[in-house]
Design a protein around this motif. Structure first.
Motif, PDB file in Angstrom:
ATOM      1  N   GLN A 145     -19.995  12.647  28.393  1.00  7.29           N
ATOM      2  CA  GLN A 145     -21.356  12.156  28.676  1.00  7.29           C
ATOM      3  C   GLN A 145     -22.341  13.313  28.531  1.00  7.29           C
ATOM      4  O   GLN A 145     -21.961  14.466  28.377  1.00  7.29           O
ATOM      5  N   ILE A 199     -24.961  16.113  27.468  1.00  6.17           N
ATOM      6  CA  ILE A 199     -25.202  16.984  26.304  1.00  6.17           C
ATOM      7  C   ILE A 199     -23.952  17.082  25.428  1.00  6.17           C
ATOM      8  O   ILE A 199     -24.048  17.097  24.193  1.00  6.17           O
ATOM      9  N   ASP A 216     -12.638  15.766  27.367  1.00  7.66           N
ATOM     10  CA  ASP A 216     -13.284  15.602  28.670  1.00  7.66           C
ATOM     11  C   ASP A 216     -12.184  15.251  29.663  1.00  7.66           C
ATOM     12  O   ASP A 216     -11.080  14.838  29.272  1.00  7.66           O
ATOM     13  N   ASP A 264      -8.655  18.767  31.100  1.00 10.15           N
ATOM     14  CA  ASP A 264      -9.287  19.383  32.279  1.00 10.15           C
ATOM     15  C   ASP A 264      -9.418  20.873  31.975  1.00 10.15           C
ATOM     16  O   ASP A 264      -8.405  21.582  31.863  1.00 10.15           O
ATOM     17  N   TYR A 310     -24.807  28.175  40.974  1.00 10.67           N
ATOM     18  CA  TYR A 310     -25.059  27.743  39.593  1.00 10.67           C
ATOM     19  C   TYR A 310     -25.724  28.856  38.780  1.00 10.67           C
ATOM     20  O   TYR A 310     -25.271  29.202  37.684  1.00 10.67           O
ATOM     21  N   VAL A 334     -32.533  18.530  31.801  1.00  8.60           N
ATOM     22  CA  VAL A 334     -32.234  17.562  30.738  1.00  8.60           C
ATOM     23  C   VAL A 334     -31.795  16.241  31.383  1.00  8.60           C
ATOM     24  O   VAL A 334     -31.021  16.233  32.348  1.00  8.60           O
ATOM     25  N   THR A 373     -29.663  13.591  31.926  1.00 11.52           N
ATOM     26  CA  THR A 373     -28.257  13.236  31.681  1.00 11.52           C
ATOM     27  C   THR A 373     -27.743  12.492  32.917  1.00 11.52           C
ATOM     28  O   THR A 373     -28.387  12.510  33.973  1.00 11.52           O
ATOM     29  N   SER A 375     -25.534  13.236  35.106  1.00 12.15           N
ATOM     30  CA  SER A 375     -25.380  14.037  36.329  1.00 12.15           C
ATOM     31  C   SER A 375     -26.733  14.392  36.950  1.00 12.15           C
ATOM     32  O   SER A 375     -26.824  14.585  38.166  1.00 12.15           O
TER      33      SER A 375
HETATM   34  P1  NAD Z   1     -22.966  15.829  32.886  1.00  9.21           P
HETATM   35  O1  NAD Z   1     -22.974  16.767  34.050  1.00  9.21           O
HETATM   36  O2  NAD Z   1     -23.697  14.537  33.033  1.00  9.21           O
HETATM   37  O3  NAD Z   1     -21.465  15.530  32.450  1.00  9.21           O
HETATM   38  C1  NAD Z   1     -20.487  16.527  32.599  1.00  9.21           C
HETATM   39  C2  NAD Z   1     -19.199  16.106  31.905  1.00  9.21           C
HETATM   40  O4  NAD Z   1     -18.230  17.095  32.265  1.00  9.21           O
HETATM   41  C3  NAD Z   1     -18.658  14.752  32.365  1.00  9.21           C
HETATM   42  O5  NAD Z   1     -18.336  13.962  31.233  1.00  9.21           O
HETATM   43  C4  NAD Z   1     -17.404  15.127  33.164  1.00  9.21           C
HETATM   44  O6  NAD Z   1     -16.373  14.162  33.092  1.00  9.21           O
HETATM   45  C5  NAD Z   1     -17.015  16.437  32.500  1.00  9.21           C
HETATM   46  N1  NAD Z   1     -16.164  17.276  33.347  1.00  9.21           N
HETATM   47  C6  NAD Z   1     -16.293  17.516  34.668  1.00  9.21           C
HETATM   48  N2  NAD Z   1     -15.288  18.296  35.104  1.00  9.21           N
HETATM   49  C7  NAD Z   1     -14.506  18.563  34.017  1.00  9.21           C
HETATM   50  C8  NAD Z   1     -13.307  19.312  33.830  1.00  9.21           C
HETATM   51  N3  NAD Z   1     -12.715  19.943  34.859  1.00  9.21           N
HETATM   52  N4  NAD Z   1     -12.769  19.371  32.591  1.00  9.21           N
HETATM   53  C9  NAD Z   1     -13.371  18.743  31.566  1.00  9.21           C
HETATM   54  N5  NAD Z   1     -14.505  17.996  31.673  1.00  9.21           N
HETATM   55  C10 NAD Z   1     -15.055  17.915  32.901  1.00  9.21           C
HETATM   56  O7  NAD Z   1     -23.475  16.608  31.600  1.00  9.21           O
HETATM   57  P2  NAD Z   1     -24.768  17.475  31.356  1.00  9.21           P
HETATM   58  O8  NAD Z   1     -25.799  17.289  32.444  1.00  9.21           O
HETATM   59  O9  NAD Z   1     -25.138  17.225  29.947  1.00  9.21           O
HETATM   60  O10 NAD Z   1     -24.257  18.984  31.514  1.00  9.21           O
HETATM   61  C11 NAD Z   1     -23.431  19.562  30.516  1.00  9.21           C
HETATM   62  C12 NAD Z   1     -23.582  21.062  30.558  1.00  9.21           C
HETATM   63  O11 NAD Z   1     -24.943  21.419  30.362  1.00  9.21           O
HETATM   64  C13 NAD Z   1     -23.154  21.714  31.875  1.00  9.21           C
HETATM   65  O12 NAD Z   1     -22.537  22.955  31.602  1.00  9.21           O
HETATM   66  C14 NAD Z   1     -24.491  21.914  32.574  1.00  9.21           C
HETATM   67  O13 NAD Z   1     -24.431  22.961  33.539  1.00  9.21           O
HETATM   68  C15 NAD Z   1     -25.365  22.275  31.408  1.00  9.21           C
HETATM   69  N6  NAD Z   1     -26.788  22.094  31.661  1.00  9.21           N
HETATM   70  C16 NAD Z   1     -27.268  20.866  32.025  1.00  9.21           C
HETATM   71  C17 NAD Z   1     -28.627  20.727  32.302  1.00  9.21           C
HETATM   72  C18 NAD Z   1     -29.205  19.408  32.744  1.00  9.21           C
HETATM   73  O14 NAD Z   1     -30.347  19.413  33.230  1.00  9.21           O
HETATM   74  N7  NAD Z   1     -28.503  18.288  32.587  1.00  9.21           N
HETATM   75  C19 NAD Z   1     -29.480  21.834  32.178  1.00  9.21           C
HETATM   76  C20 NAD Z   1     -28.955  23.060  31.785  1.00  9.21           C
HETATM   77  C21 NAD Z   1     -27.593  23.184  31.527  1.00  9.21           C
END
Ligand code: NAD
Length: 248
Positions: free
Chosen positions: A17, A19, A38, A60, A149, A182, A184, A186
């Motif tokens: 899901q 990014i 994932d 994982d 974080y 972003v 998303t 989460s």
């Molecule tokens: P999200 O948090 O909505 O989804 C995270 C995904 O990671 C899920 O599909 C989940 O099943 C998977 N996941 C969780 N634990 C796992 C594990 N142990 N092994 C494998 N997969 C696992 O996605 P997002 O918000 O797009 O975030 C993705 C990345 O982008 C993260 O590293 C986050 O820190 C980073 N990020 C997000 C934002 C934001 O605002 N959303 C901003 C900056 C950086």
């Protein structure tokens, strides 16, 4: 018309899901053969149904043996996108040792595991682009209630530069992406978890970006496509901010 990633193979973590998912779709639409991994098998099944060029595997990133097995099975990808990461909400006084350790294990050590597992084959092939997911909340900017974080994402930038320095002469590039907020799944969960008025909480996240909106997963995926492509052949060791002005 050929895509910018035609003939390349990509391995992505946390592609179920957000990014990671948007990037899997963008890489595939640019012609790459994508392995989307994932921990969430249901999310992967939905992704596989959506796009040709994407195969999926449950992985994982906290499981070292499983990461090594995945690398052994997939050889040398042209692109390794380490996207897995999560947000611990809280100040240092709210952050237990367990919270801290989980944050570093999932956000940083996961990348240590995948890079160690995939890099030998990438260096032997003499090519490759590693992309690590950082955040503007890192060494780039301090934000309230993001202590674990911010520390992990700063470590991702340090890891990226160190790996880039070690691999630059071997044909492998390593860069990081540092997004602002972003939209998303989460983020939606974080907004709900804060309690109180959801619309108000959402407005506070939007207000972090001077452009006046959240980023989209597709906007971040576009940066990943660029860094993965041969257009970025002269680019390594950098953290690319894409944040609607949050770091200004
Ligand atoms: P999200 O948090 O909505 O989804 C995270 C995904 O990671 C899920 O599909 C989940 O099943 C998977 N996941 C969780 N634990 C796992 C594990 N142990 N092994 C494998 N997969 C696992 O996605 P997002 O918000 O797009 O975030 C993705 C990345 O982008 C993260 O590293 C986050 O820190 C980073 N990020 C997000 C934002 C934001 O605002 N959303 C901003 C900056 C950086």
């Amino acid at each position: 018309m050929t895509g910018r990633l035609q003939g390349k193979t990509a391995f992505i973590t946390a592609a179920g899901q957000g990014i990671g998912r948007a990037t899997a779709l963008a890489f595939a639409s640019e012609g790459a053969r994508v392995v989307a991994s994932d921990i969430n098998g249901q999310a992967l099944a939905a992704l596989e149904r959506e796009a040709r060029g994407i195969s999926t595997m449950r992985l994982d990133v906290r499981d070292s043996a499983a990461v090594s097995a995945a690398a052994a099975a997939h050889g040398a990808p042209d692109i390794l996108f380490n996207c897995a990461g999560f947000v611990h909400q809280g100040t240092i006084l709210d952050c237990s040792e367990d919270n801290w350790d989980l944050s570093f294990d999932l956000n940083v050590k996961s990348m240590y595991r995948t890079i160690r597992a995939f890099l030998p084959a990438m260096m032997a092939a003499g090519r490759g682009s590693i992309i690590n997911m950082a955040s503007v909340v890192s060494s780039l900017k301090g934000v309230p209630s993001r202590v674990a974080y911010g520390a992990t994402k700063a470590a991702v930038i340090g890891l990226t530069k160190a790996v880039a320095a070690d691999t630059v002469a071997k044909g492998v590039r390593c860069n990081a992406i540092a997004p602002g907020t972003v939209d998303t799944p989460s983020l939606g969960e974080r907004i709900r978890a804060l309690g109180g008025d959801e619309a108000h909480n959402r407005s506070a996240f939007i207000a972090r970006q001077p452009v006046g909106r959240l980023g989209t997963a597709e906007e971040i995926a576009a940066m990943a496509v660029y860094l993965a492509s041969d257009e970025a052949a002269f680019v390594t060791g950098q953290a690319f901010i894409i944040d609607g002005g949050m770091a200004l």
